[in-house]
Design a protein around this motif. Sequence first.
Motif, PDB file in Angstrom:
ATOM      1  N   SER A 231     -11.151  -0.019   0.813  1.00 53.04           N
ATOM      2  CA  SER A 231     -10.762  -1.353   1.249  1.00 53.04           C
ATOM      3  C   SER A 231     -11.766  -1.952   2.215  1.00 53.04           C
ATOM      4  O   SER A 231     -12.148  -3.124   2.094  1.00 53.04           O
ATOM      5  CB  SER A 231      -9.371  -1.296   1.907  1.00 53.04           C
ATOM      6  OG  SER A 231      -9.041  -2.522   2.517  1.00 53.04           O
TER       7      SER A 231
ATOM      8  N   SER B 236      -2.336  -0.598  -5.615  1.00 54.85           N
ATOM      9  CA  SER B 236      -3.203  -1.122  -4.561  1.00 54.85           C
ATOM     10  C   SER B 236      -4.648  -0.704  -4.808  1.00 54.85           C
ATOM     11  O   SER B 236      -5.576  -1.517  -4.696  1.00 54.85           O
ATOM     12  CB  SER B 236      -2.734  -0.622  -3.195  1.00 54.85           C
ATOM     13  OG  SER B 236      -1.443  -1.116  -2.884  1.00 54.85           O
ATOM     14  N   THR B 237      -4.855   0.556  -5.145  1.00 56.00           N
ATOM     15  CA  THR B 237      -6.206   1.044  -5.418  1.00 56.00           C
ATOM     16  C   THR B 237      -6.773   0.413  -6.681  1.00 56.00           C
ATOM     17  O   THR B 237      -7.951   0.024  -6.725  1.00 56.00           O
ATOM     18  CB  THR B 237      -6.195   2.574  -5.565  1.00 56.00           C
ATOM     19  OG1 THR B 237      -5.516   3.159  -4.448  1.00 56.00           O
ATOM     20  CG2 THR B 237      -7.610   3.124  -5.628  1.00 56.00           C
TER      21      THR B 237
ATOM     22  N   LEU C 209       0.828  -1.207   0.000  1.00 62.03           N
ATOM     23  CA  LEU C 209       0.000   0.000   0.000  1.00 62.03           C
ATOM     24  C   LEU C 209       0.862   1.256   0.000  1.00 62.03           C
ATOM     25  O   LEU C 209       0.637   2.184  -0.784  1.00 62.03           O
ATOM     26  CB  LEU C 209      -0.920  -0.010   1.217  1.00 62.03           C
ATOM     27  CG  LEU C 209      -1.759   1.257   1.464  1.00 62.03           C
ATOM     28  CD1 LEU C 209      -2.825   1.393   0.389  1.00 62.03           C
ATOM     29  CD2 LEU C 209      -2.389   1.220   2.847  1.00 62.03           C
TER      30      LEU C 209
ATOM     31  N   VAL D  68      -8.571   5.403  -0.016  1.00 60.15           N
ATOM     32  CA  VAL D  68      -8.163   4.021  -0.249  1.00 60.15           C
ATOM     33  C   VAL D  68      -8.566   3.111   0.907  1.00 60.15           C
ATOM     34  O   VAL D  68      -9.064   1.997   0.702  1.00 60.15           O
ATOM     35  CB  VAL D  68      -6.645   3.944  -0.502  1.00 60.15           C
ATOM     36  CG1 VAL D  68      -6.206   2.491  -0.672  1.00 60.15           C
ATOM     37  CG2 VAL D  68      -6.266   4.749  -1.731  1.00 60.15           C
TER      38      VAL D  68
ATOM     39  N   SER E 228      -7.774   5.081 -10.162  1.00 60.25           N
ATOM     40  CA  SER E 228      -6.843   4.686  -9.097  1.00 60.25           C
ATOM     41  C   SER E 228      -5.753   5.724  -8.874  1.00 60.25           C
ATOM     42  O   SER E 228      -5.223   5.844  -7.763  1.00 60.25           O
ATOM     43  CB  SER E 228      -6.200   3.342  -9.446  1.00 60.25           C
ATOM     44  OG  SER E 228      -7.170   2.341  -9.621  1.00 60.25           O
TER      45      SER E 228
ATOM     46  N   SER F 262      -5.710  -6.093  -2.621  1.00 59.47           N
ATOM     47  CA  SER F 262      -4.937  -4.939  -3.092  1.00 59.47           C
ATOM     48  C   SER F 262      -3.721  -5.361  -3.915  1.00 59.47           C
ATOM     49  O   SER F 262      -2.870  -4.526  -4.225  1.00 59.47           O
ATOM     50  CB  SER F 262      -4.485  -4.086  -1.907  1.00 59.47           C
ATOM     51  OG  SER F 262      -3.684  -4.848  -1.019  1.00 59.47           O
ATOM     52  N   TYR F 263      -3.650  -6.639  -4.264  1.00 59.95           N
ATOM     53  CA  TYR F 263      -2.586  -7.107  -5.170  1.00 59.95           C
ATOM     54  C   TYR F 263      -3.193  -8.120  -6.135  1.00 59.95           C
ATOM     55  O   TYR F 263      -3.445  -9.267  -5.784  1.00 59.95           O
ATOM     56  CB  TYR F 263      -1.433  -7.734  -4.384  1.00 59.95           C
ATOM     57  CG  TYR F 263      -0.371  -8.348  -5.287  1.00 59.95           C
ATOM     58  CD1 TYR F 263       0.461  -7.539  -6.057  1.00 59.95           C
ATOM     59  CD2 TYR F 263      -0.221  -9.735  -5.379  1.00 59.95           C
ATOM     60  CE1 TYR F 263       1.422  -8.098  -6.899  1.00 59.95           C
ATOM     61  CE2 TYR F 263       0.742 -10.302  -6.201  1.00 59.95           C
ATOM     62  CZ  TYR F 263       1.556  -9.475  -6.952  1.00 59.95           C
ATOM     63  OH  TYR F 263       2.508 -10.023  -7.781  1.00 59.95           O
TER      64      TYR F 263
ATOM     65  N   SER G 298      -6.064  -2.483  -7.881  1.00 59.22           N
ATOM     66  CA  SER G 298      -6.408  -3.873  -7.581  1.00 59.22           C
ATOM     67  C   SER G 298      -7.737  -3.959  -6.845  1.00 59.22           C
ATOM     68  O   SER G 298      -8.561  -4.850  -7.124  1.00 59.22           O
ATOM     69  CB  SER G 298      -5.296  -4.515  -6.750  1.00 59.22           C
ATOM     70  OG  SER G 298      -4.077  -4.564  -7.465  1.00 59.22           O
ATOM     71  N   LEU G 299      -7.970  -3.065  -5.895  1.00 55.89           N
ATOM     72  CA  LEU G 299      -9.252  -3.055  -5.185  1.00 55.89           C
ATOM     73  C   LEU G 299     -10.408  -2.793  -6.147  1.00 55.89           C
ATOM     74  O   LEU G 299     -11.455  -3.448  -6.085  1.00 55.89           O
ATOM     75  CB  LEU G 299      -9.219  -1.995  -4.086  1.00 55.89           C
ATOM     76  CG  LEU G 299      -8.304  -2.275  -2.890  1.00 55.89           C
ATOM     77  CD1 LEU G 299      -8.211  -1.038  -2.001  1.00 55.89           C
ATOM     78  CD2 LEU G 299      -8.801  -3.465  -2.069  1.00 55.89           C
TER      79      LEU G 299
END
Length: 511
Positions: free
Chosen positions: A258, A134-135, A127, A254, A299, A281-282, A137-138
């Motif tokens: 999550s 990370s964003t 993160l 973020v 993102s 997040s990955y 991926s979310l």
Amino acid sequence: MGNRLSTLKPRFSSSPALLLLLAVIIHVSVVTASRPFERAECAAYITAEYNKTNGTRWNSSIIFSIVNIFEPILTLYGCETICGAGTGWYPDIGPRLVDWFLPIFLLISNMQFPLIGTERFFLVLHLLGDPIDSTWSLLDKVDSWNRCYALAGKRKLANEADICCLTVVYAAQREFENISDDELEPTNINITLVRKTASELLRQRKNETLRTVFAVALYIFQVVSAFVPSVGASSSPSGGKIGTAMLLSWLVSVVMLSNTIGDLGSPAIVNVSVWSGALYSYRPNKGLSNSGWKLAAISALPVVIAFGTSFTVLEAGPTYFSCRSLFVIGASAYWGLSALLTYTFSRKAVQSCFSSGKHLWCVILVKDFLVAAPILGLIVASSCGYWNTCYCWGGGPVHGDNTKVPLNPTNIFNFNNGEFYPAIVGTGLGFQLIVFLVMLGFGWNGLRALGLRLPLLNWMTSWWWERRVVQGSDRLAPVAEAEPQWENRELSCMGIMNENQGGTQIKLGEE
């Protein structure tokens, strides 16, 4: 000393963005060993000397302007000679760190951690080292739920509740069994089993949105207390402290995203490794096709807004474009490069020649550490006074040896503390919340199907469904049957709550 400083100006102006950070560090290391810069004490000393009848009078090589003896302006040479050429560390380091970094720590600790063992804590490293990926991926996870909802809608089930139940099961199959949309679409379904399975999955689903709201509220309260003396302890907020701290304001949107997504599953039903889907997040297999480019653009917004907020705060007088501005540019560019590297390493062509799976995850973590460690270290150091020097205080990166150092610009301080800083910081945090709402809107169908509980938005959604029915949509059953109870989706999927808390086997066909 002046000649040495003059050689830094071309470096700053001609170096690429990614070398700006190194240039500033090199500059400060030159002057750190010197006598520390004490701006307030130096201003008081000069004012006192000019108030004395036989006090010291400096020439133009030292004093640039003394029109107001309470607000002297020195040349760079004069400032380093009288006030000190070294770094003046702030005396209130402890309160500064508590005021700004304790709320940030609470935000990070409120990220949604999957139940996969100690590996889940690497989420924090990824993160901080790559917030854009990370964003992304979310959002990619939410987009996959949207696709599941669209597939479930094609089944023309009896009511909306059954569509949402099937969406939950589809989402679980995609996550736990790595099934594609094409494999899901022709599957035969038993709606009774779908309801039962979805009920179990939703019972085990974790969502800590309320806890995160409290953490964000604490963060905002700390921001307010920095500007309102009656609320907080600070009567004179520092632009350097505020500007560098706001570089991490992307955490607001973020972390809320999550926790809104939550965690679909538990160790009782799934054993997925951190590098193959357990860590939302990955997600290395995402791409730019279809809606991927939109997700990538959204993102980047939290980091872009955080950069804009931080840079604008630091651009305020009296320093204007200074050493901290260079750091903010370098750090933001570093995060952008980190996202680009993650995307490049994750391409199948690169994985086949380089690394994949667990090995790729390790490479990404090393890269994230090399990005996060210097950025976080310099953010903390900056808030403690790392760039509190004559050179940086006077905007040395722009003016070089012609730098003028105002020691006590009272009017500028008052304007910044009372109007400029609160307006910029409030606007920046407001945009972060708007970006979060945009993310919710983008993934609303999938989030709603998986039990997102937002009463206002759910009421609006119910109204929308009713309007569609009134207008004679042939896809939906009557409202009483079509509208599920969003506040308790388990009941909507199953009809009754099952006391069995054990593992769930995902089934769609005959029992």
